[in-house]
Design an enzyme around this catalytic site. Structure first.
Site, PDB file in Angstrom:
ATOM      1  N   ASP A 234       6.073  -5.808  -2.034  1.00 53.10           N
ATOM      2  CA  ASP A 234       4.219  -5.433  -2.496  1.00 53.10           C
ATOM      3  C   ASP A 234       4.594  -4.303  -1.605  1.00 53.10           C
ATOM      4  O   ASP A 234       3.757  -4.843  -0.159  1.00 53.10           O
ATOM      5  CB  ASP A 234       3.315  -6.957  -2.303  1.00 53.10           C
ATOM      6  CG  ASP A 234       2.057  -6.094  -2.771  1.00 53.10           C
ATOM      7  OD1 ASP A 234       1.917  -4.568  -3.231  1.00 53.10           O
ATOM      8  OD2 ASP A 234       1.302  -6.710  -3.061  1.00 53.10           O
ATOM      9  N   LYS A 241       0.774   0.002   1.307  1.00 55.59           N
ATOM     10  CA  LYS A 241       0.189  -0.519   2.264  1.00 55.59           C
ATOM     11  C   LYS A 241      -0.385   0.303   3.874  1.00 55.59           C
ATOM     12  O   LYS A 241       0.949   0.674   3.523  1.00 55.59           O
ATOM     13  CB  LYS A 241       0.681  -2.443   2.788  1.00 55.59           C
ATOM     14  CG  LYS A 241       0.063  -3.073   1.313  1.00 55.59           C
ATOM     15  CD  LYS A 241       1.517  -4.790   1.241  1.00 55.59           C
ATOM     16  CE  LYS A 241       1.117  -5.194   0.530  1.00 55.59           C
ATOM     17  NZ  LYS A 241      -0.622  -5.619   0.439  1.00 55.59           N
ATOM     18  N   ASP A 312      -2.059  -1.289  -5.319  1.00 53.29           N
ATOM     19  CA  ASP A 312      -2.149  -2.880  -4.780  1.00 53.29           C
ATOM     20  C   ASP A 312      -2.654  -4.085  -5.608  1.00 53.29           C
ATOM     21  O   ASP A 312      -2.347  -5.328  -4.694  1.00 53.29           O
ATOM     22  CB  ASP A 312      -2.473  -2.599  -3.063  1.00 53.29           C
ATOM     23  CG  ASP A 312      -2.162  -3.655  -1.997  1.00 53.29           C
ATOM     24  OD1 ASP A 312      -0.807  -4.181  -2.500  1.00 53.29           O
ATOM     25  OD2 ASP A 312      -2.377  -3.706  -1.175  1.00 53.29           O
ATOM     26  N   ARG A 316      -2.368  -9.059 -10.253  1.00 52.63           N
ATOM     27  CA  ARG A 316      -3.401  -9.606 -11.272  1.00 52.63           C
ATOM     28  C   ARG A 316      -3.014  -8.919 -12.654  1.00 52.63           C
ATOM     29  O   ARG A 316      -2.871  -9.225 -13.936  1.00 52.63           O
ATOM     30  CB  ARG A 316      -4.892  -9.195 -11.259  1.00 52.63           C
ATOM     31  CG  ARG A 316      -5.331  -7.711 -10.806  1.00 52.63           C
ATOM     32  CD  ARG A 316      -6.314  -7.635  -9.932  1.00 52.63           C
ATOM     33  NE  ARG A 316      -6.577  -8.517  -8.541  1.00 52.63           N
ATOM     34  CZ  ARG A 316      -6.978  -8.362  -7.681  1.00 52.63           C
ATOM     35  NH1 ARG A 316      -8.590  -7.753  -7.878  1.00 52.63           N
ATOM     36  NH2 ARG A 316      -7.209  -8.340  -6.640  1.00 52.63           N
TER      37      ARG A 316
END
Ligand code: BES
Ligand code: MN
Ligand code: ZN
Length: 464
Positions: A234, A241, A312, A316
Site C-alpha cells: 500500500d 503516503k 489511500d 474498502r
C-alpha cells in the site's frame, strides 16, 4: 512442571524440586520460573501458573511462552510437560499454541552474511493423554498462524497477488480444500470493479482468491464466508503516503493471510461441520500514469456508486468486491471480514484489541468470546445511520473517505456496510493495530502476529 501458587507439589516430587519450589524468588505466581537439577534426572523447569481457581487458557498460553523462552535459551531438544491437575483440555492446546508461535522465526532470508540459525528442533509431550493431545492441536493451530505470519512477513517484491494465489493453491493441494483464482479481467467484466481499479497501476495484476472447505454432503448449504483484505503493498496510490508511513505496508495483506491461515487450521484441526469459503481480495496499491485517481467514480455490481476521494482508502474498495461476491455468488449465511483497514483503529485501540463492527449482536458476541478464549481479542465499535449519512457524496452515492478524518475506523466499516445484503449477519474486524507486534516478549517477536487465524478457527469450532 507447572506450579500453582496455592497448591503444593505432590509429595512424591524429588527433594530438589520441592526445595526449588520453596525458593524466595519463586511463589508460583504467573511469569515466575526456577529450575531444579535432581541427581540422575533431566533438569526440571518449574513455571508459575498463579492461583488454581483463576487459571485459564490465556494463563496457560503465557506460561507456555515463559517455558518456551527458557527451553530455547538452554537449547532443549525434548521437553515433557506435567502439572498436577488438567481440568480443561484447552489448557494443553494453549500451551502448544504458545510453543508453536514462539518457534516462528521472522528471519526469512538469511544470506551469506547471516549467522546460521542454530536453534534445535524441540519435541514436546506429556504423560497426560489430554494434555498430550492438546499440545498437538495447539502446535497445529500455531503452524497455521505461523503460515499466515510468514506470508505477511514476505516482502512485496516477492509476495504480489499472484504469489498469494500460488500460496493458497499450494496450501490447499495437501488438504481437502478447493481453490479458484479469478483474474482482474474476469472480475471487471463481471462488474467487480474494486480489485481491478485499485490494482490497475501495478504490473502485478490483482485477483480474487477463493478457497472452499466443504464437509461431505454439505455442497448445497449456505457457507460462512471469510473475507480478507490482501493489499500486497500500500503506497497510498496517487494520494501517496509520506515515506515514514509507507514502510511496513507489506502487512496490508495480513487480513488475507489470516483468512488463508484460518482455512488451513479449519482443514487440519477444527474440521467444522459447516461449509466455509475464504475470499482474498488481492491487489497492489501502486502509482503510475494509469493509476486510479481521487475524483474517479466507480459503479459496483450491486449498483452502489462511489466517489474516490482518497486512493489511500483502497482497502474498502477491494473489500466491497469480496462482500458483494459473498452475498451474490456464495449466498453467505454470515460474513466475517478481516482487514488492516485504518490507522485510526491503531490510535483508538493499539495492539491490545482489534476493532469489531457488526450488524448482528449474536455474531459479534460469538466472535468476542472466541477472541477472549484465544487471546485475539476484539472490542466493539458502532455502526449507525449517522455515520452512513456522513459518507454521502454529491456526485455519487458514497465517498470512500470523508476528508475531515472524523471517526476513521467507523468510516471504513460504514462504507463496507453498503456492500452487505440486509439480513446477512456480518462482522468487520479492523486488525491494523493487532496484525503486527513491535516487541520481543511473550509468544511473539517483532513482526506479524497472524492475528485472526486462531480467533476464526475457534469461532468455527464453536459454531460449525
Ligand atoms: N493500510 C492502511 C491502514 C493501516 C495503517 C494499516 C497502519 C496498518 C497500519 C489503509 O489503507 C490506509 O491507508 N488508511 C488510511 C485511510 C485514510 C487515508 C482515508 C488511514 O487510516 O490513514
Ligand atoms: Mn491505504
Ligand atoms: Zn491499505
Amino acid at each position: 512442571m507447572g506450579v500453582f501458587s496455592d497448591r503444593s507439589l505432590p509429595a512424591t516430587a524429588a527433594s530438589e524440586v520441592l526445595m526449588a519450589s520453596k525458593r524466595k524468588e519463586f511463589s508460583g505466581k504467573e511469569g515466575q520460573w526456577t529450575e531444579a537439577f535432581p541427581a540422575n534426572m533431566p533438569r526440571i523447569l518449574l513455571v508459575g501458573l498463579g492461583e488454581f481457581a483463576a487459571f485459564n487458557e490465556s494463563k496457560a498460553r503465557e506460561a507456555g511462552a515463559v517455558a518456551g523462552r527458557r527451553l530455547a535459551q538452554v537449547q532443549a531438544r525434548t521437553a515433557q510437560f506435567e502439572m498436577d491437575r488438567w481440568e480443561d483440555p484447552m489448557w494443553g492446546r494453549a500451551l502448544g499454541e504458545a510453543l508453536g508461535l514462539l518457534a516462528w522465526n521472522p528471519m526469512l532470508y538469511p544470506g551469506a552474511a547471516a549467522k546460521p540459525d542454530t536453534r534445535p528442533d524441540l519435541t514436546v509431550f506429556s504423560s497426560n493423554e489430554t494434555l498430550d493431545h492438546g499440545l498437538a492441536d495447539g502446535i497445529a493451530l500455531a503452524e497455521a498462524a505461523n503460515f499466515a505470519r510468514t506470508l505477511a512477513q514476505t516482502p512485496p517484491n516477492i509476495a504480489n497477488p499472484a504469489y498469494m494465489a500460488e500460496a493458497a493453491r499450494e496450501m490447499a493441494a495437501e488438504r481437502n480444500l478447493k481453490v479458484d483464482v479469478l483474474s482482474d479481467e474476469y472480475l471487471l467484466a463481471a462488474g467487480y470493479v474494486g480489485i481491478a481499479t485499485v490494482g490497475r497501476a501495478s504490473i502485478n495484476s490483482g485477483c480474487l482468491i477463493r478457497i472452499e472447505y466443504c464437509p461431505e454432503g454439505m455442497e448445497d448449504t449456505a457457507p460462512v464466508v471469510l473475507v480478507g483484505k490482501t493489499i500486497t503493498y500500500d503506497t497510498g496510490g496517487l494520494s501517496l503516503k509520506i515515506s515514514g508511513a509507507m514502510a511496513g505496508m507489506k502487512v496490508d495483506k495480513a487480513g488475507g493471510c489470516a483468512v488463508l491461515g484460518a482455512m488451513r487450521a479449519i482443514a487440519d484441526v477444527v474440521k467444522p461441520n459447516v461449509r466455509v469459503v475464504g475470499l482474498l481480495t488481492a491487489a497492489e496499491n501502486s502509482v503510475s500514469d494509469d493509476a486510479y485517481r481521487p475524483d474517479d467514480v466507480l459503479t459496483y455490481s450491486n449498483g452502489v456508486t462511489v466517489e474516490v476521494t482518497n486512493t489511500d482508502a483502497e482497502g474498502r474498495l477491494v473489500l466491497a468486491d469480496g462482500l458483494i461476491w459473498a452475498c451474490d455468488r456464495e449466498k453467505a449465511k454470515c460474513i466475517v471480514d478481516l482487514a488492516t483497514l485504518t490507522g485510526g483503529v491503531v490510535v483508538a485501540l493499539g495492539s491490545t484489541f482489534a476493532g469489531i463492527f457488526s450488524t448482528d449482536d449474536q455474531l459479534c458476541q460469538d466472535l468476542t468470546d472466541a477472541g477472549q478464549a484465544t487471546g485475539e481479542r476484539v472490542w466493539r465499535l458502532p455502526l449507525d445511520q449517522g455515520y452512513r449519512d456522513m459518507m454521502k457524496s454529491n456526485v455519487a452515492d458514497l465517498v470512500n473517505s470523508v476528508p475531515n478524518r472524523k471517526a476513521h475506523p467507523v468510516q471504513g466499516a460504514t462504507f463496507l456496510s453498503f456492500f452487505v445484503n440486509e439480513g446477512t449477519p456480518w462482522a468487520h474486524i479492523d486488525i491494523a493495530g493487532t496484525a503486527g507486534n513491535d516487541s520481543d516478549k511473550g509468544m511473539f517477536v517483532n513482526g506479524p502476529t497472524g492475528f485472526g487465524v486462531r480467533l476464526l478457527a475457534r469461532y468455527l469450532e464453536n459454531h460449525g
